[in-house]
Write an enzyme that holds these catalytic residues in place. Structure first.
Site, mmCIF file in Angstrom:
data_model
loop_
_atom_site.group_PDB
_atom_site.id
_atom_site.type_symbol
_atom_site.label_atom_id
_atom_site.label_comp_id
_atom_site.label_asym_id
_atom_site.label_seq_id
_atom_site.Cartn_x
_atom_site.Cartn_y
_atom_site.Cartn_z
ATOM 1 N N HIS A 25 0.840 -1.196 0.000
ATOM 2 C CA HIS A 25 0.000 0.000 0.000
ATOM 3 C C HIS A 25 0.869 1.237 0.000
ATOM 4 O O HIS A 25 2.034 1.212 0.415
ATOM 5 C CB HIS A 25 -0.929 0.013 1.221
ATOM 6 C CG HIS A 25 -0.234 0.296 2.520
ATOM 7 N ND1 HIS A 25 -0.022 1.574 2.985
ATOM 8 C CD2 HIS A 25 0.331 -0.529 3.447
ATOM 9 C CE1 HIS A 25 0.609 1.527 4.143
ATOM 10 N NE2 HIS A 25 0.841 0.268 4.435
ATOM 11 N N CYS A 26 0.299 2.350 -0.508
ATOM 12 C CA CYS A 26 0.960 3.649 -0.407
ATOM 13 C C CYS A 26 0.103 4.500 0.516
ATOM 14 O O CYS A 26 -0.617 3.968 1.358
ATOM 15 C CB CYS A 26 1.140 4.282 -1.784
ATOM 16 S SG CYS A 26 -0.398 4.524 -2.697
ATOM 17 N N SER A 27 0.152 5.793 0.380
ATOM 18 C CA SER A 27 -0.540 6.657 1.330
ATOM 19 C C SER A 27 -2.059 6.596 1.214
ATOM 20 O O SER A 27 -2.771 6.913 2.166
ATOM 21 C CB SER A 27 -0.077 8.106 1.154
ATOM 22 O OG SER A 27 -0.248 8.519 -0.184
ATOM 23 N N ARG A 29 -3.644 4.050 -1.356
ATOM 24 C CA ARG A 29 -4.095 2.957 -2.219
ATOM 25 C C ARG A 29 -3.615 1.594 -1.744
ATOM 26 O O ARG A 29 -2.503 1.455 -1.245
ATOM 27 C CB ARG A 29 -3.567 3.139 -3.645
ATOM 28 C CG ARG A 29 -3.792 4.481 -4.256
ATOM 29 C CD ARG A 29 -3.242 4.504 -5.665
ATOM 30 N NE ARG A 29 -3.229 5.851 -6.207
ATOM 31 C CZ ARG A 29 -3.053 6.143 -7.476
ATOM 32 N NH1 ARG A 29 -2.875 5.179 -8.344
ATOM 33 N NH2 ARG A 29 -3.054 7.380 -7.895
#
Length: 605
Positions: A25-27, A29
C-alpha cells in the site's frame, strides 16, 4: 468504517486470496499484483462505498484514502498462504508491464524510510538556521546520522525489497549486498585490489541502488539452482554458502560496475533534460501529473528520484512538479467548494482540498478532478503555471516524499538560502492560478430528470416468507452477516413458501433450486438464498413455481420447499434476501419480529 468488512469485499472483488500474488500500500491505495487481472470485478470494487476509485494497469490499485493502512492490515489477515504460491497459469504480460511491476515493487516500499530520514535531516537544518541546534554539536551530528541512515544503507533496503519481489531468502540477499559495504572491503577497493589477479573497480556502494538490484537478481537465480541440486540434508547451509560464494565476486567484478555506471547515466539523462529544456520540463510534467497519478505511471519516476538523492543529495524536476500539481489540486477543490451548489460535492471538495494541501491528491483527483473536465483543465493550468515558476527558480528537493504544506522542510538547503522561500512562493502561485482557473471555468452540471426520479423514488418490500424477521448480521454465515453480497434482511421461515416481495421479473434460478433472483420494476436486483449450505442438497426438497423471465406481482409464490425435511437433514433454514445492485441506497432499519407475506419489512430510497 468496518475495516474487516471492507477488506473482505475488496478481496472478493479482486478474485479472492488465491488470485493475489503480492500486496502493498501507499498513502491512499491498496496495490495488488494479481495472478489473473481478468478476474477483477471493477464495478464491484467501485460499488464499495469506502472505495474512492479503482485503476488497473500493471497493478490493480484500489483507492481507499486515509484509512488505507487499517484496510490493508485486514486484507493481509484474509490472504492465506495460497495467495503467495506459484501459479503456473499466470496470464502472459508484456515485457513493459513486467518491468514496471518490478520497479514499483522494489522502489515503492522504500519511500517511508527514505522520507522519514530525509524530513528529519531537513528539520535539523531548519533548527540550525534558526539557531536552536548548532550543526557543530554532537547531538546534531548523531541525529543527522540517523536521518542519513536510510540513504547510506539504501543498498540493504533495496536488497530486502528485491528479495521479497523475487521470493528468495531476504537475509541471505542482504548478506550478499552487505559484503559490498563492509568498511575493510571499502578500504581495500580504495587502495586498489585484485581478485584472482583481476582488478576490482573502486566503487563506493553506499547510497547506490542498481548494483544491489543486480546482485540480488543473480542471487535469486543461484538460490533456485542450488535448491534443485542440493541434497536436503545439507541444503540449509550449502545453498546460501554457494550462492554467496558466486554472487559477491561476480557483483564486485561485473554487476557492481554495470549497475553503478547505469545509475550515473540514468540520473545524468534526467539532468540533461532539465539542462536542455529548463523550466518547461517541470511545467509540462506538473501539468500532466493528473493523468500520471490516475494511471499510477508517476511511480515510474521513483527510481530516478531515489537515485538522484542517493548520488547528489538533490532532485530538480519531479518533486517541484509534484508540489505544483498537489497544491493546484487543492486550489481547484476549494474553488469548486465555493462555486458549486451541490452540498455533497462541496463537502467532498473541502475535505479533498485539505488533503491535497498536505500532499495527498487521490481524494481530490478521484472525488472531484477527473469527474469534472472543467476542473481538470483548471488544475492543469495551475500546475503548469506553478511548475514554470518553480522550474525558473530551479527549486531543489532533498527528500523523497509527497510535497505539501507539512513537508515543505524537504526544500530547506544549507547552500541555497532562497530555495525554501522559492518553494513557498511556487506553492502560492500554483494555488492561486488553479483557484482562479477553476473558478472561471466552472459550470454547474444540472441533474438529469432520470437521476431525480431515481433519487426521489422509494421502494417498499414485503416479507418474502412467513416467520421471524432478523437482521443480516445475525445470520451464521460471514458472506451474509458481513454483507459481502449487499444489504438486506433474513427470515427464519415457519412455512416452506417463498413469495415475491415486490413486483418484478425473475432473472435467475440456481440449478440446485435453493436460490433465485428477481429484478423489481425500478431495476433493483434481489437475491433469495434459502438456508445455509443448502446447495449440498442438490435441489432435493425445492420446487420452483416460476421460470426465468416470468413477470410476477407482489405476493406471488416463487418457490416451495419442504421445511421440515431440510431441518431434519441438519441444515439451517434461515433465508437471506439481498439487494445486490444498490450499495448507495438508504435502507430502513430491520427489527426482529414475526412477519407474514403481507407485512412491509424493508424500504430503500
Amino acid at each position: 468504517m468496518n475495516y474487516k468488512e471492507v477488506a473482505a469485499k475488496i478481496l472478493k472483488a479482486v478474485g479472492g486470496d488465491e488470485n493475489v500474488e503480492h500486496l502493498e500500500h501507499c498513502s491512499t491505495r491498496l496495490r495488488f499484483n494479481l495472478i489473473d487481472n481478468s478476474k477483477v470485478k471493477v464495478k464491484d470494487l467501485e460499488n464499495i462505498p469506502e472505495v474512492i476509485g479503482v485503476k488497473q494497469n500493471v497493478q490493480c490499485q484500489v483507492i481507499i484514502g486515509n484509512a488505507v493502512v487499517e484496510v490493508y492490515d485486514e486484507v493481509k489477515k484474509l490472504i492465506s498462504d495460497k495467495g503467495t504460491s506459484v501459479n503456473n497459469n499466470k496470464e502472459k504480460r508484456k515485457i513493459g508491464a513486467i518491468v514496471l511491476d518490478f520497479v514499483i515493487s522494489v522502489f515503492q516500499p522504500l519511500i517511508p524510510a527514505i522520507a522519514g530520514g530525509g524530513i528529519l535531516k531537513s528539520l535539523l537544518m531548519l533548527l540550525n538556521m534558526l539557531g536552536i541546534l548548532s550543526n557543530t554539536t554532537s547531538t546534531y551530528k548523531i541525529l543527522n546520522f540517523v536521518g542519513d541512515a536510510p540513504l547510506y544503507f539504501l543498498p540493504l533496503l533495496v536488497a530486502i525489497t528485491t528479495a521479497n519481489k523475487m521470493k528468495v531468502n531476504p537475509l541471505v540477499a542482504v548478506s550478499a549486498v552487505a559484503a559490498l559495504l563492509t568498511p575493510n572491503l571499502a578500504k581495500m577497493l580504495g587502495d586498489g585490489t585484485l581478485f584472482f589477479n583481476i582488478p576490482v573497480q573502486n566503487i563506493n556502494y553506499a547510497y547506490q541502488v542498481f548494483p544491489a538490484i543486480l546482485c540480488v537478481l543473480l542471487y535469486s537465480q543461484l538460490e533456485k539452482f542450488f535448491n534443485k541440486i542440493s541434497p536436503k540434508v545439507i541444503r540449509s547451509f550449502f545453498v546460501p554458502m554457494m550462492s554467496l560464494l558466486i554472487t559477491v565476486p561476480i557483483t564486485l567484478l561485473v554487476l557492481g560496475p554495470i549497475g553503478y555506471n547505469f545509475g550515473q547515466g540514468f540520473a545524468g539523462v534526467i539532468l540533461f533534460v532539465f539542462g536542455k529544456f529548463g523550466w518547461i520540463a517541470v511545467a509540462i510534467l506538473a501539468a500532466f501529473l493528473p493523468f500520471m497519478v490516475v494511471t499510477g505511471m508517476h511511480k515510474a519516476m521513483i527510481p530516478y528520484v531515489i537515485t538522484s538523492l542517493g548520488q547528489s543529495g538533490r532532485e530538480l524536476i519531479y518533486n517541484a512538479a509534484s508540489l505544483a500539481h498537489n497544491i493546484s489540486e487543492a486550489g481547484g477543490c476549494f474553488a469548486v467548494s465555493i462555486r458549486t451548489k451541490d452540498k455533497a460535492l462541496r463537502s467532498t471538495a473541502v475535505s479533498a482540498g485539505i488533503s491535497a494541501l498536505f500532499g495527498i491528491t487521490e481524494p481530490a483527483l478521484y472525488g472531484v478532478t477527473i469527474l469534472h473536465k472543467r476542473v481538470l483543465y483548471g488544475v492543469m493550468i495551475g500546475a503548469f503555471t506553478g511548475g514554470a515558476f518553480l522550474g525558473v527558480q530551479a527549486v531543489e528537493a532533498y527528500v523523497a516524499v509527497g510535497p505539501g504544506i507539512a513537508s515543505l522542510s524537504m526544500f530547506i538547503s544549507e547552500t541555497l538560502p532562497n530555495n525554501l522561500m522559492n518553494a513557498i512562493m511556487g506553492l502560492g502561485v500554483s494555488f492561486v492560478a488553479s483557484f482562479i482557473a477553476v473558478s472561471v471555468l466552472w459550470k454547474e452540471e444540472a441533474p438529469s430528470k432520470e437521476a431525480e426520479k431515481v433519487e426521489n423514488n422509494k421502494e417498499k418490500f414485503n416479507a418474502p416468507l412467513e416467520g421471524e424477521l432478523i437482521p443480516l448480521s445475525e445470520v451464521k454465515d460471514e458472506v451474509f452477516s458481513n454483507k459481502l453480497m449487499g444489504e438486506g434482511f433474513a427470515i427464519i421461515p415457519s412455512k416452506g413458501e417463498l413469495y415475491a416481495p415486490i413486483d418484478g421479473t425473475i432473472e435467475m434460478i440456481f440449478e440446485t433450486k435453493h436460490s433465485l433472483a428477481m429484478k423489481s420494476e425500478e431495476g433493483t436486483e434481489i437475491l433469495f438464498h434459502v438456508g445455509l449450505d443448502t446447495v449440498n442438497l442438490k435441489g432435493k426438497y425445492f420446487n420452483p413455481e416460476v421460470s426465468v423471465g416470468k413477470s410476477v406481482k407482489k405476493g406471488d409464490l416463487l418457490l416451495s420447499f419442504d421445511l421440515d425435511k431440510i431441518i431434519a437433514e441438519g441444515f439451517d433454514p434461515v433465508t437471506a434476501t439481498i439487494i445486490t445492485n444498490r450499495p448507495d441506497a438508504k435502507i430502513g432499519t430491520v427489527e426482529s419480529k414475526k412477519v407474514t407475506k403481507k407485512d412491509n419489512v424493508f424500504e430503500i430510497n
